[in-house]
Design a protein around this motif. Structure first.
Motif, PDB file in Angstrom:
ATOM      1  N   ASP A  62       0.831  -1.191   0.000  1.00  0.00           N
ATOM      2  CA  ASP A  62       0.000   0.000   0.000  1.00  0.00           C
ATOM      3  C   ASP A  62       0.871   1.248   0.000  1.00  0.00           C
ATOM      4  O   ASP A  62       1.916   1.284   0.643  1.00  0.00           O
ATOM      5  CB  ASP A  62      -0.918   0.050   1.233  1.00  0.00           C
ATOM      6  N   PRO A  63       0.456   2.298  -0.727  1.00  0.00           N
ATOM      7  CA  PRO A  63       1.231   3.535  -0.681  1.00  0.00           C
ATOM      8  C   PRO A  63       1.117   4.165   0.703  1.00  0.00           C
ATOM      9  O   PRO A  63       0.145   3.937   1.414  1.00  0.00           O
ATOM     10  CB  PRO A  63       0.561   4.416  -1.746  1.00  0.00           C
ATOM     11  N   PRO A  64       2.101   4.953   1.088  1.00  0.00           N
ATOM     12  CA  PRO A  64       2.020   5.601   2.398  1.00  0.00           C
ATOM     13  C   PRO A  64       0.841   6.573   2.424  1.00  0.00           C
ATOM     14  O   PRO A  64       0.427   7.087   1.384  1.00  0.00           O
ATOM     15  CB  PRO A  64       3.357   6.341   2.524  1.00  0.00           C
ATOM     16  N   PRO A  65       0.290   6.828   3.594  1.00  0.00           N
ATOM     17  CA  PRO A  65      -0.838   7.762   3.663  1.00  0.00           C
ATOM     18  C   PRO A  65      -0.417   9.158   3.229  1.00  0.00           C
ATOM     19  O   PRO A  65       0.715   9.573   3.451  1.00  0.00           O
ATOM     20  CB  PRO A  65      -1.256   7.744   5.133  1.00  0.00           C
ATOM     21  N   ALA A  66      -1.328   9.874   2.598  1.00  0.00           N
ATOM     22  CA  ALA A  66      -1.045  11.228   2.121  1.00  0.00           C
ATOM     23  C   ALA A  66      -0.959  12.176   3.309  1.00  0.00           C
ATOM     24  O   ALA A  66      -1.620  11.999   4.320  1.00  0.00           O
ATOM     25  CB  ALA A  66      -2.142  11.685   1.167  1.00  0.00           C
ATOM     26  N   ASP A  67      -0.100  13.187   3.160  1.00  0.00           N
ATOM     27  CA  ASP A  67       0.002  14.209   4.200  1.00  0.00           C
ATOM     28  C   ASP A  67      -1.274  15.026   4.209  1.00  0.00           C
ATOM     29  O   ASP A  67      -1.863  15.291   3.158  1.00  0.00           O
ATOM     30  CB  ASP A  67       1.190  15.138   3.932  1.00  0.00           C
TER      31      ASP A  67
END
Length: 91
Positions: A62-67
């Protein structure tokens, strides 16, 4: 605790044997020690199975959570319809 898949010698059996429910000749997961001993002695197929993995909150791919959006220092100006800032016409 280990879990096992038990298959019956009678193909497709659906019912209860040694207190374990079978559907189409298969019962899983089975953890009852005395029942497993009986199944092995009676010629049932008994194989250890891996317990299902619990899904983590974030899977490795999974991509890292967005800021979160950052507040801007500039005040917003009202706009006319169309989304363009109010400007004096140039001559």
């Amino acid at each position: 605790m280990s879990e096992y898949r038990v298959t019956t010698p009678a193909t497709g059996f659906t019912g209860v044997s040694a207190g374990v429910n079978f559907t189409n000749g298969v019962a899983e997961p089975v953890t009852d020690g005395p029942a497993l001993s009986y199944f092995r002695a009676a010629g049932y197929g008994v194989e250890e199975i891996e317990p299902p993995e619990t899904a983590s909150a974030t899977e490795p791919n999974d991509p890292p959570p967005a800021d979160p959006p950052k507040p801007t220092d500039k005040p917003t100006t009202p706009t006319k319809t169309g989304g363009k800032p109010d400007k004096e016409p140039t001559r």
